[in-house]
Design an enzyme around this catalytic site. Structure first.
Site, mmCIF file in Angstrom:
data_model
loop_
_atom_site.group_PDB
_atom_site.id
_atom_site.type_symbol
_atom_site.label_atom_id
_atom_site.label_comp_id
_atom_site.label_asym_id
_atom_site.label_seq_id
_atom_site.Cartn_x
_atom_site.Cartn_y
_atom_site.Cartn_z
ATOM 1 C CG ASP A 142 -1.765 1.217 1.327
ATOM 2 O OD1 ASP A 142 -2.776 1.276 0.615
ATOM 3 O OD2 ASP A 142 -1.421 2.127 2.108
ATOM 4 C CG ASP A 168 -2.076 8.799 -10.429
ATOM 5 O OD1 ASP A 168 -3.237 9.244 -10.389
ATOM 6 O OD2 ASP A 168 -1.610 8.198 -11.411
#
Length: 285
Positions: A142, A168
């Protein structure tokens, strides 16, 4: 996560994001000291505009392919298209570079890049792209967790004091994602205050962004700039009408360079009602 960037590669949002990204990289490279870049949501790094996913949406036709047909004369556009051509020379005429590829293309041998991708298939593709590049570390994890784990740079990269964090995310749950982005930026800036942050966000209805953007001056950044490109009026919540880049601690004079390119992008990629915005949410000291 169900999001796959391959469906959207080369669209108008990619054009904006990648032009801004390369402009930041070039500004950082004006000084000889090494740079560390963290890409929190890297995707697979390299795409093909003729694969089934890209052809299904056809979004590149109104993005990079339209720009290639008749590119406006501007140094930032030329820089972007030069990088695109380098990618196509290396990987084929229908290839399109994702942000990790552009970072690796722009940065130097003594710079370092950390890329993060949570989806197993996309992470495997990313590792295949950069398996032979010692500058690039690929993390199947992550990206928000990586902000805590990798900032400030550690190990051999601890000597690097300048850098860039690119965020992003897919915004699958848009309002919740904004909360997560703000929290990550607050934590990351506290850990590494000198870094430039480039945060991409989608625009459906611009007024829906107001709560998010009102929180930005409260972050521990010296300055905050937004650069937005809308290719159509922002009156539909059902499609992405544009996108923006939130830039925290942007390089000196980046605003002037973007002020001259954004109108050209709106004119070339936009439909009737296209617009652009460039505003300081916190002016430089």
């Amino acid at each position: 996560m169900n999001y796959r960037h391959a469906f959207h590669a080369g669209n108008h949002a990619d054009v904006l994001k990648h032009i801004v990204l390369l402009a930041i990289c070039d500004a950082l490279l004006a000084k000889p000291a090494a740079v560390f870049a963290l890409d929190t949501h890297a995707g697979r790094g390299l795409y093909r505009l003729d694969d089934a996913q890209a052809l299904r949406t056809g979004e590149a036709a109104a993005g990079v392919l339209r720009l290639l047909e008749d590119p406006p004369r501007h140094p930032l556009i030329a820089r972007y298209l030069e990088a695109l051509q380098a990618c196509r020379t290396a990987h084929g005429d229908t290839s399109y570079p994702g942000s990790p590829w552009l970072l690796a293309h722009a940065l130097r041998s003594h710079d370092r890049i950390a890329t993060c991708e949570l989806h197993p298939g996309e992470a495997a593709e990313l590792k295949a792209v950069f398996g032979g590049d010692p500058r690039v570390a690929v993390h199947a994890r992550d990206g928000y967790d990586a902000v805590r784990a990798l900032l400030p740079p550690r190990g051999p990269e601890a000597r690097i004091h300048r850098g860039l964090v690119l965020v992003d995310p897919p915004y699958e749950a848009q309002l919740e994602e904004f909360d997560t982005v703000v929290a990550a930026a607050r934590d990351g800036l506290a850990r590494w205050p000198q870094a430039c942050w480039a945060i991409w966000y989608p625009i459906k209805r611009r007024r829906a962004l107001h709560p998010f953007l009102r929180r930005i001056p409260g972050l521990p950044a010296k300055s905050a700039l937004v650069a937005e490109l809308l290719v159509r009026p922002d009156d539909s919540p059902l499609r992405m009408n544009g996108s923006g880049m939130l830039l925290l601690n942007p390089p000196w004079q980046l605003d002037a360079r973007l002020a001259s390119v954004l109108p050209l992008l709106a004119g070339r990629l936009g439909e009737p009602g296209a617009s652009w915005r460039l505003d300081w949410l916190r002016s430089p000291p």
